[in-house]
Design a protein around this motif. Structure first.
Motif: not given
Ligand code: AR6
Length: 167
Positions: A24, A31, A33-34, A119, A121-122
């Motif tokens: 972000n 949360g 992957v971050d 993008s 996930g969250v």
């Molecule tokens: N390895 C690979 N992919 C992953 C992992 C991992 N260890 N963990 C989750 N994913 P998201 P966004 C996938 O929510 O939608 C954070 O709080 C997950 O299943 O991580 O871009 C940031 O700080 C999904 O398919 O990222 C931002 O505030 C993908 O990664 C916000 O979330 C992306 O999900 C960003 O949201």
């Protein structure tokens, strides 16, 4: 032209020069992957990120990988669009994330880069469209990166990325 692969797994375990973080704008962690990347890289990542913040949606910046296992040397932080029903130019912002991350990877001399499904996930981006944008963008951006790996955490994302790759 870069070789393009799709795998299922945890991006912090990928044996590549650089991993991309779906961050972000604050670059201080979060949360998904971050959170996983910050946990694995240790507290210095938050300090390094904060010093570079804010990062605008569609842009990318790099930090060292700190405590992540070699060969990972760099974390490229990009900020995806929050899905607003497609009314806010989300598709071009998402494409820009992949393009800017590869430009940053080039500037670092990285030869292999792994991306999560930015993008989806969250931030709520529809996963099928996001998979198509990911594949189309990394395929068409000129880069010196030799290996681009799209890393799906879950099976449905793996299947969507594979379909986009073959489609
Ligand atoms: N390895 C690979 N992919 C992953 C992992 C991992 N260890 N963990 C989750 N994913 P998201 P966004 C996938 O929510 O939608 C954070 O709080 C997950 O299943 O991580 O871009 C940031 O700080 C999904 O398919 O990222 C931002 O505030 C993908 O990664 C916000 O979330 C992306 O999900 C960003 O949201």
């Amino acid at each position: 032209m870069a070789r393009l692969e799709v795998v299922q797994g945890d991006i912090t375990r990928e044996a590549v020069d650089a991993i991309v973080n779906a961050a972000n704008s604050s670059l201080r962690g979060g949360g998904g992957v971050d959170g996983a990347i910050h946990w694995a890289a240790g507290p210095r990542l938050k300090e390094a990120g904060a010093a570079l913040a804010p990062c605008l949606p569609g842009d990318a910046v790099a930090t060292p990988a700190f405590d992540l296992d070699p060969p990972i040397r760099h974390v490229i932080h990009t900020v995806g669009p929050v899905w607003k029903g497609g009314t806010r130019d989300e598709a071009s912002v998402l494409a820009s994330c992949y393009r800017r991350s590869l430009e940053v990877a080039d500037s670092l001399g990285a030869r292999s880069v792994a991306f999560p499904a930015i993008s989806t996930g969250v931030f709520g981006y529809p996963p099928e469209e996001a998979a198509r944008i990911a594949v189309d963008t990394v395929r068409t951006v000129p880069t010196r990166v030799e290996l681009i790996r799209l890393v799906a955490y879950d099976r449905p994302t793996y299947e969507l990325l594979t379909a986009a790759l073959e489609g």
